[in-house]
Motif scaffolding. Structure first.
Motif, PDB file in Angstrom:
ATOM      1  N   ALA A  56      18.325   5.588   3.119  1.00 56.55           N
ATOM      2  CA  ALA A  56      19.550   5.019   2.556  1.00 56.55           C
ATOM      3  C   ALA A  56      20.434   4.471   3.672  1.00 56.55           C
ATOM      4  CB  ALA A  56      20.301   6.077   1.755  1.00 56.55           C
ATOM      5  N   GLN A  57      20.514   5.201   4.776  1.00 57.35           N
ATOM      6  CA  GLN A  57      21.302   4.727   5.913  1.00 57.35           C
ATOM      7  C   GLN A  57      20.706   3.441   6.489  1.00 57.35           C
ATOM      8  OE1 GLN A  57      21.159   8.150   8.495  1.00 57.35           O
ATOM      9  NE2 GLN A  57      22.796   9.236   7.384  1.00 57.35           N
ATOM     10  N   THR A  58      19.385   3.381   6.520  1.00 53.54           N
ATOM     11  CA  THR A  58      18.717   2.173   7.025  1.00 53.54           C
ATOM     12  C   THR A  58      19.012   0.975   6.121  1.00 53.54           C
ATOM     13  OG1 THR A  58      16.928   3.490   7.986  1.00 53.54           O
ATOM     14  CG2 THR A  58      16.498   1.152   7.630  1.00 53.54           C
ATOM     15  N   THR A  97      11.851   6.238  -2.386  1.00 48.45           N
ATOM     16  CA  THR A  97      10.785   6.951  -3.091  1.00 48.45           C
ATOM     17  C   THR A  97      10.315   8.236  -2.427  1.00 48.45           C
ATOM     18  OG1 THR A  97       9.064   5.657  -1.979  1.00 48.45           O
ATOM     19  CG2 THR A  97       9.964   4.758  -4.035  1.00 48.45           C
ATOM     20  N   ASN A  98      10.699   8.448  -1.181  1.00 43.67           N
ATOM     21  CA  ASN A  98      10.272   9.670  -0.472  1.00 43.67           C
ATOM     22  C   ASN A  98      11.466  10.603  -0.318  1.00 43.67           C
ATOM     23  OD1 ASN A  98       9.429  11.645   1.333  1.00 43.67           O
ATOM     24  ND2 ASN A  98       8.217  10.228   2.572  1.00 43.67           N
ATOM     25  N   PRO A  99      11.501  11.708  -1.064  1.00 48.75           N
ATOM     26  CA  PRO A  99      12.650  12.616  -0.999  1.00 48.75           C
ATOM     27  C   PRO A  99      12.926  13.141   0.401  1.00 48.75           C
ATOM     28  CG  PRO A  99      11.253  13.146  -2.875  1.00 48.75           C
ATOM     29  CD  PRO A  99      10.507  12.147  -2.055  1.00 48.75           C
ATOM     30  N   GLU A 100      11.879  13.299   1.207  1.00 50.30           N
ATOM     31  CA  GLU A 100      12.045  13.869   2.543  1.00 50.30           C
ATOM     32  C   GLU A 100      12.775  12.929   3.490  1.00 50.30           C
ATOM     33  OE1 GLU A 100       8.256  15.107   3.984  1.00 50.30           O
ATOM     34  OE2 GLU A 100       7.940  16.593   2.398  1.00 50.30           O
ATOM     35  N   THR A 101      12.658  11.625   3.237  1.00 49.06           N
ATOM     36  CA  THR A 101      13.302  10.646   4.142  1.00 49.06           C
ATOM     37  C   THR A 101      14.384   9.842   3.438  1.00 49.06           C
ATOM     38  OG1 THR A 101      11.644   8.937   3.613  1.00 49.06           O
ATOM     39  CG2 THR A 101      11.169  10.412   5.469  1.00 49.06           C
ATOM     40  N   ALA A 102      14.742  10.214   2.195  1.00 50.71           N
ATOM     41  CA  ALA A 102      15.651   9.403   1.376  1.00 50.71           C
ATOM     42  C   ALA A 102      17.017   9.210   2.034  1.00 50.71           C
ATOM     43  CB  ALA A 102      15.810  10.034  -0.004  1.00 50.71           C
ATOM     44  N   THR A 103      17.560  10.265   2.626  1.00 47.76           N
ATOM     45  CA  THR A 103      18.888  10.147   3.267  1.00 47.76           C
ATOM     46  C   THR A 103      18.836   9.174   4.433  1.00 47.76           C
ATOM     47  OG1 THR A 103      19.466  12.413   2.627  1.00 47.76           O
ATOM     48  CG2 THR A 103      20.742  11.411   4.409  1.00 47.76           C
ATOM     49  N   GLN A 104      17.831   9.317   5.257  1.00 52.69           N
ATOM     50  CA  GLN A 104      17.663   8.412   6.398  1.00 52.69           C
ATOM     51  C   GLN A 104      17.407   6.980   5.932  1.00 52.69           C
ATOM     52  OE1 GLN A 104      14.381   9.514   8.959  1.00 52.69           O
ATOM     53  NE2 GLN A 104      14.166   7.404   9.728  1.00 52.69           N
ATOM     54  N   THR A 149       0.819  -1.216   0.000  1.00 52.62           N
ATOM     55  CA  THR A 149       0.000   0.000   0.000  1.00 52.62           C
ATOM     56  C   THR A 149       0.853   1.267   0.000  1.00 52.62           C
ATOM     57  OG1 THR A 149      -0.154  -0.128   2.408  1.00 52.62           O
ATOM     58  CG2 THR A 149      -1.950  -1.127   1.124  1.00 52.62           C
ATOM     59  N   SER A 150       2.082   1.140   0.461  1.00 50.52           N
ATOM     60  CA  SER A 150       3.016   2.268   0.400  1.00 50.52           C
ATOM     61  C   SER A 150       4.430   1.741   0.586  1.00 50.52           C
ATOM     62  CB  SER A 150       2.701   3.323   1.472  1.00 50.52           C
ATOM     63  OG  SER A 150       2.943   2.806   2.764  1.00 50.52           O
ATOM     64  N   ALA A 151       5.402   2.505   0.056  1.00 58.44           N
ATOM     65  CA  ALA A 151       6.796   2.072   0.169  1.00 58.44           C
ATOM     66  C   ALA A 151       7.711   3.281   0.135  1.00 58.44           C
ATOM     67  CB  ALA A 151       7.143   1.116  -0.968  1.00 58.44           C
ATOM     68  N   ARG A 152       8.537   3.433   1.170  1.00 58.84           N
ATOM     69  CA  ARG A 152       9.574   4.467   1.170  1.00 58.84           C
ATOM     70  C   ARG A 152      10.849   3.931   0.525  1.00 58.84           C
ATOM     71  NH1 ARG A 152       9.525   5.887   7.352  1.00 58.84           N
ATOM     72  NH2 ARG A 152      11.772   6.070   6.918  1.00 58.84           N
ATOM     73  N   ALA A 153      10.998   2.617   0.590  1.00 59.17           N
ATOM     74  CA  ALA A 153      12.128   1.947  -0.051  1.00 59.17           C
ATOM     75  C   ALA A 153      11.614   0.640  -0.644  1.00 59.17           C
ATOM     76  CB  ALA A 153      13.248   1.679   0.944  1.00 59.17           C
ATOM     77  N   LEU A 158      20.906  -2.430   7.262  1.00 56.81           N
ATOM     78  CA  LEU A 158      20.241  -3.734   7.201  1.00 56.81           C
ATOM     79  C   LEU A 158      20.997  -4.754   6.362  1.00 56.81           C
ATOM     80  CD1 LEU A 158      16.541  -2.563   6.707  1.00 56.81           C
ATOM     81  CD2 LEU A 158      17.500  -3.662   8.748  1.00 56.81           C
ATOM     82  N   PHE A 159      21.642  -4.278   5.284  1.00 61.48           N
ATOM     83  CA  PHE A 159      22.142  -5.245   4.305  1.00 61.48           C
ATOM     84  C   PHE A 159      23.663  -5.300   4.133  1.00 61.48           C
ATOM     85  CE2 PHE A 159      17.814  -4.044   2.738  1.00 61.48           C
ATOM     86  CZ  PHE A 159      17.199  -5.226   3.129  1.00 61.48           C
ATOM     87  N   GLU A 160      24.375  -4.258   4.515  1.00 59.68           N
ATOM     88  CA  GLU A 160      25.839  -4.355   4.410  1.00 59.68           C
ATOM     89  C   GLU A 160      26.354  -5.393   5.412  1.00 59.68           C
ATOM     90  OE1 GLU A 160      27.225  -0.349   4.906  1.00 59.68           O
ATOM     91  OE2 GLU A 160      27.402  -0.040   2.739  1.00 59.68           O
ATOM     92  N   GLY A 161      27.083  -6.377   4.887  1.00 56.73           N
ATOM     93  CA  GLY A 161      27.611  -7.435   5.739  1.00 56.73           C
ATOM     94  C   GLY A 161      26.628  -8.550   6.033  1.00 56.73           C
ATOM     95  N   ALA A 162      25.391  -8.446   5.503  1.00 55.06           N
ATOM     96  CA  ALA A 162      24.399  -9.502   5.723  1.00 55.06           C
ATOM     97  C   ALA A 162      24.751 -10.744   4.907  1.00 55.06           C
ATOM     98  CB  ALA A 162      23.008  -9.005   5.334  1.00 55.06           C
ATOM     99  N   GLU A 163      24.241 -11.878   5.323  1.00 55.03           N
ATOM    100  CA  GLU A 163      24.498 -13.117   4.573  1.00 55.03           C
ATOM    101  C   GLU A 163      24.031 -12.960   3.124  1.00 55.03           C
ATOM    102  OE1 GLU A 163      23.167 -17.826   4.251  1.00 55.03           O
ATOM    103  OE2 GLU A 163      22.624 -16.695   6.053  1.00 55.03           O
ATOM    104  N   GLY A 164      24.888 -13.372   2.216  1.00 52.31           N
ATOM    105  CA  GLY A 164      24.526 -13.358   0.803  1.00 52.31           C
ATOM    106  C   GLY A 164      24.758 -12.043   0.095  1.00 52.31           C
TER     107      GLY A 164
END
Length: 449
Positions: free
Chosen positions: A317-319, A308-315, A290-294, A323-329
């Motif tokens: 991207a950090q999330t 997809t949300n310019p107002e929260t894009a920087t935050q 129904t909605s997606a910021r990423a 979540l995924f840097e260094g994650a399995e795979g």
């Protein structure tokens, strides 16, 4: 008297067959998902393709492909001589943004004009007065340059050249196309190519066979079904070669046998959208977003991340990185400052480009599911296959064989770039391809080409 003799000699030379320009033809055949490694794999039965390689040239290490290493971007590189950073095709279709949900999706029902930012080789040679045919070739829908077009799009027949559809219908070739599977469709596309060759051999013909890709996705490369599908494709290439012989133009035809990408065996899938949902960046109700910021658009060995949300894009991207840097795979999370290294556009140069790219490790593929809480899921059906990995992965290297008119035999060729195919084909056709960033493979061309 001497003037009369001179005029007579000039007239004689003018009508002499030796003085006529020889019409060179080029046939490009792509076998979707045929890895470079199959050429020397003793388990792969490829007598026709190896015969072409023996009489011509083959790249020992294959052909480096474009990123993402998926079908439409690479077929576009093969027909433009430039990578996605210039031609603009980054999906098997065009990206669409849905304002109501901030979702993104890929729509394959796009025209050449909507997808490709530079002329295709078909367009270049049309301006020079040369004919062409494209059978199951991506990014050619509604082309104004192709004389016989059977494009790789949904509703293929409806979007094909009326003359070709009429002829194939009358001959019965299209009888089982709509209801048949990938093997039947490859048969029909091969029949269509042979029909065009026999009836009005164009100066450039491009044919794309698809069944091997489907088989590799389901069973993985280097599998018994994969080898069987490759052997069937080899037989279809043999039928095209036979049609060229029957058309009486074998001595004036160059054949490029290539692929759009290689393949890797997959044992686990990654579900980044499920984790983004768990973290609150994606909202789902009754199984629908129904909605997606990423949101991650899966491309096999990579995942294109859209913030997809310019107002929260920087935050956001950090999330994503957390979540995924260094994650399995996951090998790495690429930012826009790294895209140029892989000949990909950035969000600043292409409105449909992702903000980040997830790069999967060998043996993993990126999926699009939003359900569940597990990031890594083991394939219950066993080994499958995928592509879409960065082109620096050797398993993505595609086969490259060139044979026939204008091609030397026995040249030692290690590896080439797939952007080299279009300018080399253009040189053989006598038409310059000024836009190409790839090079003309002069070392494989016979003297005078």
């Amino acid at each position: 008297m001497s003037r009369i003799l001179a005029i007579g000699f000039a007239l004689l030379v003018g009508f002499c067959p030796m003085a006529e320009a020889v019409e060179q033809h080029v046939v490009v055949i792509t076998i979707d998902g045929l890895p470079a490694s199959y050429l020397n794999d003793i388990h792969a039965s490829l007598p026709v393709i190896r015969g072409l390689a023996k009489s011509g040239v083959a790249a020992v290490d294959g052909m480096h492909v474009s990123n993402p290493s998926v079908t439409w971007p690479n077929h576009t590189t093969l027909m433009t001589g430039v990578h996605p950073e210039k031609h603009g095709v980054i999906f098997n279709g065009g990206l669409e943004r849905i304002p109501a949900t901030n979702m993104v999706r890929v729509n394959p029902k796009k025209t050449q004009a909507e997808l490709v930012r530079v002329p295709l080789l078909f367009d270049i040679i049309k301006e020079a007065g040369l004919s062409s045919a494209a059978i199951n070739w991506p990014c050619t829908r509604e082309s104004k340059s192709i004389d016989d077009n059977f494009p790789d799009v949904p509703e293929n027949v409806r979007n094909s050249s009326p003359r070709l559809v009429k002829e194939l219908t009358e001959s019965g070739v299209l009888r089982h196309f709509e209801d048949g599977g990938s093997i039947v469709r490859d048969e029909v596309w091969t029949d269509a190519a042979c029909h065009v060759i026999r009836h009005r051999m164009p100066r450039l013909l491009a044919l794309h066979l698809l069944n091997l890709d489907s088989t590799h996705h389901r069973y993985g490369p280097n599998s018994a079904p994969g080898y069987t599908a490759a052997a069937l494709c080899d037989a279809m290439v043999g039928r095209v070669v036979k049609a060229i012989d029957e058309a009486g133009v074998r001595d004036r035809t160059t054949i490029f046998l290539v692929a759009d990408h290689g393949f890797a065996a997959i044992h686990k899938s990654l579900n980044p959208n499920a984790i983004l949902r768990r973290e609150g960046l994606i909202q789902v109700e009754n199984g629908k977003v129904t909605s997606a910021r990423a949101f991650v658009v899966p491309e096999g060995g990579t995942g294109l991340v859209y913030l997809t949300n310019p107002e929260t894009a920087t935050q956001d991207a950090q999330t994503v990185r957390r979540l995924f840097e260094g994650a399995e795979g996951i090998v790495s999370v690429l930012g826009p400052d790294e895209f140029a290294r892989y000949h990909m556009p950035t969000p600043a140069t292409h409105k449909d480009m992702a903000n980040l790219i997830l790069v999967a490790k060998d043996g993993y593929t990126v999926g699009g599911a939003t359900a569940g809480d597990e990031f890594v899921v083991v394939n219950k059906s066993g080994t499958t296959g995928s592509h879409g990995f960065l082109s620096t992965e050797p398993k993505m290297n595609a086969i490259f064989v060139a044979s026939g008119s204008g091609i030397k035999s026995g040249v030692a060729l290690k590896a080439i770039d797939n952007s080299d195919v279009a300018p080399t084909a253009a040189r053989l056709l006598g038409v310059p391809l000024k836009q190409a960033t790839g090079r003309i493979l002069t070392e494989i061309l016979a003297e005078g080409n």
